[in-house]
Design a protein around this motif. Structure first.
Motif, mmCIF file in Angstrom:
data_model
loop_
_atom_site.group_PDB
_atom_site.id
_atom_site.type_symbol
_atom_site.label_atom_id
_atom_site.label_comp_id
_atom_site.label_asym_id
_atom_site.label_seq_id
_atom_site.Cartn_x
_atom_site.Cartn_y
_atom_site.Cartn_z
ATOM 1 N N ARG A 3 117.553 122.628 65.542
ATOM 2 C CA ARG A 3 118.648 122.125 66.496
ATOM 3 C C ARG A 3 119.808 121.569 66.115
ATOM 4 N NH1 ARG A 3 118.317 120.679 72.410
ATOM 5 N NH2 ARG A 3 121.290 121.126 72.602
ATOM 6 N N TRP A 4 119.715 120.559 65.005
ATOM 7 C CA TRP A 4 120.228 120.271 64.563
ATOM 8 C C TRP A 4 121.264 121.176 63.577
ATOM 9 C CZ3 TRP A 4 121.172 119.370 58.987
ATOM 10 C CH2 TRP A 4 121.909 118.993 58.455
ATOM 11 N N LYS A 5 120.175 122.020 62.965
ATOM 12 C CA LYS A 5 120.577 123.244 61.748
ATOM 13 C C LYS A 5 121.830 123.927 62.802
ATOM 14 C CE LYS A 5 116.898 123.168 58.924
ATOM 15 N NZ LYS A 5 115.824 123.323 58.233
ATOM 16 N N SER A 61 123.459 123.553 65.650
ATOM 17 C CA SER A 61 124.820 123.227 66.350
ATOM 18 C C SER A 61 125.993 122.818 64.933
ATOM 19 C CB SER A 61 125.046 121.570 66.627
ATOM 20 O OG SER A 61 123.936 121.489 67.806
ATOM 21 N N ARG A 62 125.403 122.131 63.388
ATOM 22 C CA ARG A 62 126.296 122.323 62.439
ATOM 23 C C ARG A 62 127.177 123.332 62.097
ATOM 24 N NH1 ARG A 62 126.688 117.392 59.306
ATOM 25 N NH2 ARG A 62 128.205 118.403 57.569
ATOM 26 N N ARG A 63 125.884 124.643 62.166
ATOM 27 C CA ARG A 63 126.983 126.397 61.630
ATOM 28 C C ARG A 63 127.718 126.227 63.028
ATOM 29 N NH1 ARG A 63 123.864 131.254 62.524
ATOM 30 N NH2 ARG A 63 122.234 130.252 63.416
ATOM 31 N N ALA A 122 131.193 111.362 67.923
ATOM 32 C CA ALA A 122 131.890 111.425 67.125
ATOM 33 C C ALA A 122 133.416 111.412 66.323
ATOM 34 C CB ALA A 122 130.770 112.119 66.462
ATOM 35 N N ALA A 123 133.686 111.473 66.796
ATOM 36 C CA ALA A 123 135.182 111.531 66.830
ATOM 37 C C ALA A 123 136.360 110.442 66.618
ATOM 38 C CB ALA A 123 136.009 113.044 66.968
ATOM 39 N N VAL A 124 136.371 110.184 67.552
ATOM 40 C CA VAL A 124 137.524 109.733 68.751
ATOM 41 C C VAL A 124 136.880 107.778 68.235
ATOM 42 C CG1 VAL A 124 137.840 108.333 70.289
ATOM 43 C CG2 VAL A 124 137.444 110.838 70.299
ATOM 44 N N ILE A 154 128.712 101.043 56.397
ATOM 45 C CA ILE A 154 127.176 101.286 55.830
ATOM 46 C C ILE A 154 126.341 102.647 56.325
ATOM 47 C CG2 ILE A 154 126.570 99.272 56.299
ATOM 48 C CD1 ILE A 154 125.144 99.662 58.876
ATOM 49 N N ASN A 155 128.054 103.120 57.536
ATOM 50 C CA ASN A 155 127.973 104.976 57.559
ATOM 51 C C ASN A 155 126.445 105.324 58.423
ATOM 52 O OD1 ASN A 155 127.629 107.822 57.366
ATOM 53 N ND2 ASN A 155 127.202 107.636 55.060
ATOM 54 N N ILE A 156 126.092 106.423 59.283
ATOM 55 C CA ILE A 156 124.796 105.738 60.040
ATOM 56 C C ILE A 156 123.171 106.286 59.437
ATOM 57 C CG2 ILE A 156 124.072 107.447 62.405
ATOM 58 C CD1 ILE A 156 127.160 109.161 62.686
ATOM 59 N N PRO A 157 122.709 105.079 59.746
ATOM 60 C CA PRO A 157 121.660 104.331 58.991
ATOM 61 C C PRO A 157 120.464 105.960 58.931
ATOM 62 C CG PRO A 157 121.929 103.004 60.353
ATOM 63 C CD PRO A 157 123.396 104.191 60.806
ATOM 64 N N LYS A 158 119.552 105.889 58.067
ATOM 65 C CA LYS A 158 119.407 107.685 57.564
ATOM 66 C C LYS A 158 117.374 107.160 57.583
ATOM 67 C CE LYS A 158 122.817 110.108 57.233
ATOM 68 N NZ LYS A 158 123.702 109.372 57.954
ATOM 69 N N LEU A 159 116.528 107.785 58.448
ATOM 70 C CA LEU A 159 115.144 107.150 58.238
ATOM 71 C C LEU A 159 114.584 108.606 57.090
ATOM 72 C CD1 LEU A 159 113.459 105.630 59.858
ATOM 73 C CD2 LEU A 159 112.833 107.953 60.814
ATOM 74 N N ARG A 183 124.247 116.165 53.044
ATOM 75 C CA ARG A 183 123.504 117.109 54.578
ATOM 76 C C ARG A 183 124.351 116.840 55.731
ATOM 77 N NH1 ARG A 183 117.205 117.497 54.024
ATOM 78 N NH2 ARG A 183 117.033 118.772 51.935
ATOM 79 N N ARG A 184 124.380 115.560 55.931
ATOM 80 C CA ARG A 184 125.136 115.320 57.230
ATOM 81 C C ARG A 184 126.321 115.064 57.324
ATOM 82 N NH1 ARG A 184 120.614 114.763 60.944
ATOM 83 N NH2 ARG A 184 122.259 113.981 62.117
ATOM 84 N N ILE A 185 127.495 114.924 55.883
ATOM 85 C CA ILE A 185 128.914 114.666 56.005
ATOM 86 C C ILE A 185 129.148 115.155 57.304
ATOM 87 C CG2 ILE A 185 129.273 116.953 54.028
ATOM 88 C CD1 ILE A 185 131.431 115.681 53.094
ATOM 89 N N CYS A 186 130.273 114.156 57.275
ATOM 90 C CA CYS A 186 131.677 115.079 58.890
ATOM 91 C C CYS A 186 131.714 115.910 58.524
ATOM 92 C CB CYS A 186 132.752 113.292 58.805
ATOM 93 S SG CYS A 186 133.936 114.007 60.031
ATOM 94 N N PRO A 187 131.613 116.705 59.495
ATOM 95 C CA PRO A 187 131.935 118.431 59.494
ATOM 96 C C PRO A 187 133.087 118.164 60.372
ATOM 97 C CG PRO A 187 130.962 118.236 62.149
ATOM 98 C CD PRO A 187 130.467 116.537 60.531
#
Ligand code: HEM
Length: 421
Positions: free
Chosen positions: A20-22, A24-26, A197-199, A264-269, A334-338
């Motif tokens: 799903r994530w991939k 939407s990013r595309r 994400a943007a505002v 601290i960016n968005i935390p990652k797991l 990978r998660r850099i701000c699009p």
């Protein structure tokens, strides 16, 4: 808590890594890559002038105007909706969803985040207030996610959708989109993610800009001199002027560095066990990237606590030997701000247009003292506590220029306006 609210299903920044994530990013990449973002330049120019006129009319509502125009440009990009006031129903529901998200995203704000077993406690159980909060949030999100998209569909059906936006372009070409593997759900997720994400980050940067300009008139004057030398006083800066205004870019970069909005960016797991430089990192480890510390590195940035845009300049040009905060302020990997190319254009234009039109000075607080205190709110995205500043037109002619060009350019929407204006 975010899971209980159902937010993983529609919010890209929170979505788990997977198909799903991939997808939407595309999808977002097609609309937000460096080349594609110039499609929205008319809307960027429109909102930069709109902001100036609103500030000129009621400078005491500066922070409201920043919030409105920042939200409006994102609604325009995502749905092609022209937002004119805070009462816009789509803006209101998106803004409500963002507020809820900010409340729950603070690590440790809810006990259920620390003890996930609590998610099975029924809502009637004493102390299970979080279940009610989650249910109420679900409703807010449904409205924010579905309302504008259904509206765009309706406009496409009756032929009133005239502005290119991500939603209207995708829905209009649904057959082609399906062939390329995009479903309506992917469009819903991609577009509904944008406001949240943007505002916040764009708004935080804009607020800090006013605060820093009020506190550092020396840099403000030099930036205005650069603008005046390039444009005279008879035209406004545009996105075509980016290469010719290095001082403005130096201010943008120094604001990114001095005030990284997601420190601290968005935390990652971590999804699997890993080893790094002798450390064993078990699956499930939560990573927070300390961007704040990277930007306070005294080797890369001498006197790091000092706000000094000129650290990015050499002989009047941007100095490429200085580490560019642009490489980190939008995240990395990978998660850099699009939205990075869109955000950079929006911030550059906003700052250049404001400096061309206004002088910014510190205001006076309740005690009659000149405002000088810099304070910040808590949260994943760091906003300054409202800073009292005076924003005065540089001249009547400067304002007239904004009014005239706004009038001459007209509205880029050609009619589509959200319902309850
Ligand atoms: C100055 C303004 C902005 C800043 C500083 C900023 C910064 C960030 C950061 C740090 C992330 C997390 C990256 C990571 O997890 O490594 C992010 C994610 C994201 N940003 Fe931005 N952003 C800004 C504006 C925008 C704009 C204007 C848009 C859209 C038009 C946008 C869309 C997104 C999206 C969709 C994500 C989630 C990406 C994902 O999880 O795959 N951002 N942003």
């Amino acid at each position: 808590m975010i899971d209980l609210m159902g937010a993983y299903a529609w919010s890209l920044p929170l979505a788990k890594y997977g198909d799903r994530w991939k997808t939407s990013r595309r999808l977002l990449h097609e609309f937000l890559n460096v080349r594609a973002t110039s499609t929205y330049d008319d809307q960027q120019h429109y909102y930069s002038r709109d902001l100036i006129l609103r500030i000129a009319e009621s400078p005491d509502k500066l922070w409201d105007h920043l919030k409105l125009t920042t939200g409006a440009i994102v609604m325009s990009l995502a749905y092609g909706i022209e937002v004119k006031s805070h009462k816009d129903p789509f803006l209101t529901s998106a803004s409500r969803a963002l507020e809820v998200m900010e409340e729950v995203a603070v690590p440790g704000a809810f006990l259920v985040d620390t003890f996930p077993i609590l998610r099975h406690v029924p809502s009637w159980f004493p102390g299970a207030k979080f279940q009610h909060t989650a249910q109420a949030a679900r409703k807010d999100f449904e409205l924010a996610v579905n309302g504008p998209l259904e509206y765009v569909k309706e406009c496409l059906k009756n032929g009133s959708a005239r502005n290119a936006s991500i939603a209207s372009t995708c829905l209009d070409r649904m057959d082609d989109m399906s062939k390329r593997g995009f479903s309506e759900e992917d469009i819903r997720m991609s577009t509904s993610s944008l406001y949240i994400a943007a505002v916040d980050a764009t708004l935080a940067i804009s607020q800090v800009f006013f605060m820093l300009m009020a506190l550092h008139p020396e840099f403000q004057k030099k930036a205005q001199k650069e603008i005046d030398q390039l444009l005279g006083r008879d035209r406004l800066p545009t996105l075509a002027d980016q290469d010719d205004l290095p001082y403005i870019w130096a201010i943008v970069k120094e604001i990114y560095r001095w005030h990284v909005p997601l420190p601290i960016n968005i935390p990652k797991l971590l999804r699997e066990d890993d080893d790094y430089k002798g450390y064993h990192l078990p699956k499930g480890t939560v990573f927070m990237e300390n961007v704040w510390a990277l930007f306070r590195d005294p080797v890369a940035y001498p006197e790091p606590h000092r706000f000094n845009p000129e650290r990015f300049l050499k002989d009047g040009k941007l100095d490429s030997s200085v580490r560019d905060p642009d490489d980190r302020v939008f995240g990395s990997g990978r998660r850099i701000c699009p939205g990075k190319p869109f955000a950079n254009r929006a911030i550059f234009l906003r700052i250049a247009t404001i400096l061309a039109t206004f002088d910014i000075e510190p205001g006076v607080n309740e005690k009659g003292e000149v405002e000088s205190k810099v304070r910040f709110e808590e949260g994943i995205v760091r906003h300054p506590v409202p800073f009292n500043c005076l924003v005065k037109p540089r001249s009547e002619a400067a304002l007239r220029l904004v009014r005239d060009s706004h009038h001459a350019a007209g509205s880029p929407w050609g009619g589509q306006t959200s319902v309850a204006q």
